[in-house]
Design a protein around this motif. Structure first.
Motif, short mmCIF file in Angstrom:
data_model
loop_
_atom_site.label_atom_id
_atom_site.label_comp_id
_atom_site.label_asym_id
_atom_site.label_seq_id
_atom_site.Cartn_x
_atom_site.Cartn_y
_atom_site.Cartn_z
N VAL A 155 0.80 -1.23 0.00
CA VAL A 155 0.00 0.00 0.00
C VAL A 155 0.84 1.29 0.00
N ILE A 156 2.11 1.20 0.34
CA ILE A 156 2.91 2.43 0.34
C ILE A 156 3.09 2.92 -1.10
N PRO A 157 3.22 4.22 -1.28
CA PRO A 157 3.32 4.77 -2.64
C PRO A 157 4.73 4.67 -3.22
N VAL A 158 5.30 3.49 -3.17
CA VAL A 158 6.62 3.23 -3.75
C VAL A 158 6.48 2.01 -4.65
N ALA A 159 6.94 2.12 -5.87
CA ALA A 159 6.80 1.03 -6.84
C ALA A 159 7.49 -0.24 -6.32
N PRO A 160 6.90 -1.40 -6.60
CA PRO A 160 7.51 -2.66 -6.16
C PRO A 160 8.97 -2.81 -6.59
N ARG A 161 9.29 -2.36 -7.80
CA ARG A 161 10.68 -2.49 -8.27
C ARG A 161 11.62 -1.64 -7.43
N GLU A 162 11.16 -0.48 -6.97
CA GLU A 162 12.00 0.36 -6.11
C GLU A 162 12.18 -0.27 -4.74
N GLN A 163 11.11 -0.89 -4.23
CA GLN A 163 11.22 -1.59 -2.95
C GLN A 163 12.18 -2.76 -3.08
N ALA A 164 12.07 -3.50 -4.18
CA ALA A 164 12.96 -4.65 -4.39
C ALA A 164 14.41 -4.17 -4.54
N ALA A 165 14.61 -3.04 -5.20
CA ALA A 165 15.96 -2.50 -5.35
C ALA A 165 16.55 -2.12 -3.99
N ALA A 166 15.74 -1.54 -3.13
CA ALA A 166 16.21 -1.17 -1.79
C ALA A 166 16.51 -2.42 -0.96
N LYS A 167 15.66 -3.41 -1.06
CA LYS A 167 15.89 -4.67 -0.33
C LYS A 167 17.13 -5.37 -0.87
N PHE A 168 17.32 -5.28 -2.19
CA PHE A 168 18.53 -5.85 -2.79
C PHE A 168 19.77 -5.18 -2.21
N LEU A 169 19.75 -3.85 -2.14
CA LEU A 169 20.89 -3.11 -1.62
C LEU A 169 21.21 -3.54 -0.19
N HIS A 170 20.20 -3.72 0.62
CA HIS A 170 20.40 -4.17 2.00
C HIS A 170 21.09 -5.53 2.03
N SER A 171 20.57 -6.48 1.27
CA SER A 171 21.15 -7.82 1.25
C SER A 171 22.56 -7.81 0.67
N TYR A 172 22.77 -6.99 -0.35
CA TYR A 172 24.07 -6.94 -0.99
C TYR A 172 25.12 -6.29 -0.09
N ILE A 173 24.71 -5.32 0.71
CA ILE A 173 25.66 -4.72 1.66
C ILE A 173 26.14 -5.77 2.65
N ILE A 174 25.26 -6.63 3.09
CA ILE A 174 25.66 -7.71 4.00
C ILE A 174 26.63 -8.65 3.29
N ALA A 175 26.35 -8.97 2.02
CA ALA A 175 27.26 -9.81 1.25
C ALA A 175 28.63 -9.14 1.12
N ARG A 176 28.63 -7.83 0.89
CA ARG A 176 29.91 -7.09 0.76
C ARG A 176 30.70 -7.13 2.06
N LEU A 177 30.01 -7.05 3.19
CA LEU A 177 30.72 -7.14 4.47
C LEU A 177 31.41 -8.49 4.60
N GLY A 178 30.74 -9.55 4.17
CA GLY A 178 31.34 -10.88 4.19
C GLY A 178 32.56 -10.96 3.28
N VAL A 179 32.47 -10.32 2.12
CA VAL A 179 33.60 -10.32 1.18
C VAL A 179 34.78 -9.55 1.76
N VAL A 180 34.52 -8.42 2.39
CA VAL A 180 35.59 -7.62 3.00
C VAL A 180 36.28 -8.41 4.10
N THR A 181 35.49 -9.04 4.96
CA THR A 181 36.07 -9.85 6.04
C THR A 181 36.87 -11.01 5.49
N ALA A 182 36.32 -11.70 4.50
CA ALA A 182 37.02 -12.83 3.89
C ALA A 182 38.29 -12.36 3.18
#
Length: 189
Positions: free
Chosen positions: A41-68
């Motif tokens: 119901v929020i006035p944000v397109a699903p693709r924009e929400q998915a892009a933001a959620k992607f960025l969150h998940s990818y930042i966590i992946a990047r932290l793992g890569v930096v540590t590794a």
């Protein structure tokens, strides 16, 4: 030398495993649970929400890569250029694996849970995404093996792997965004 190629590929695989093989991306939508209706119901397109959620998940992946990367630098004593090559491969692969995990979770989100741990620990999507990741990494292994058997130079093998991963990453990200536009309205709470 070929040993440097194997060291770069081994370090990249280690970084991919540390960064991307987790339940973050494959439980992205499931973690919202019964509150998913807010996303509809929020006035944000699903693709924009998915892009933001992607960025969150990818930042966590990047932290793992930096540590590794730090661990690989200490344990493998890689030169900076080789470490950068391995990290570059891992970061591009992280885009692909993150998008695939999110697509799996978006296809069948587990929204009916009472304990938040169920959204991750008892979510079949996490297992399916890990199996998909293993399948992708296995296919990449056989592709790289074929390139090495063709006696191509190490730089050519690494370049081909990077370009192939980048193309798959871009494709999977575009599929995720299009799928979000289609799937959001279909999800019932």
């Amino acid at each position: 030398s070929s040993n440097q190629l194997y060291a770069i590929l081994g370090a990249a695989l280690f970084m991919i495993i540390c960064g991307s093989l987790n339940g973050t991306s494959s439980s992205t939508f499931s973690r919202e649970g019964a509150q998913f209706w807010l996303s509809r119901v929020i006035p944000v397109a699903p693709r924009e929400q998915a892009a933001a959620k992607f960025l969150h998940s990818y930042i966590i992946a990047r932290l793992g890569v930096v540590t590794a990367s730090a661990v690989a630098a200490i344990v493998l004593h890689l030169k900076a250029v080789h470490l950068a090559a391995a990290a570059g491969l891992a970061l591009v692969a992280g885009v692909l694996l993150t998008a695939v995990g999110m697509i799996i979770d978006l296809a069948r989100p587990l929204l009916d849970w009472t304990n938040p741990q169920k959204a991750i620990k008892q979510n079949l999507n996490v297992l399916l995404a890990m199996l998909a990741d293993i399948g992708i990494l296995t296919a990449l292994f056989f592709g790289v093996r074929a390139l090495i058997k063709a006696k191509l130079a190490a730089n050519v093998v690494l370049g081909a792997l990077f370009v192939g991963l980048a193309a798959l990453a871009a494709l999977s990200y575009r599929v995720l965004l299009k799928f979000a536009d289609k799937r959001y309205p279909e999800i019932e709470i």
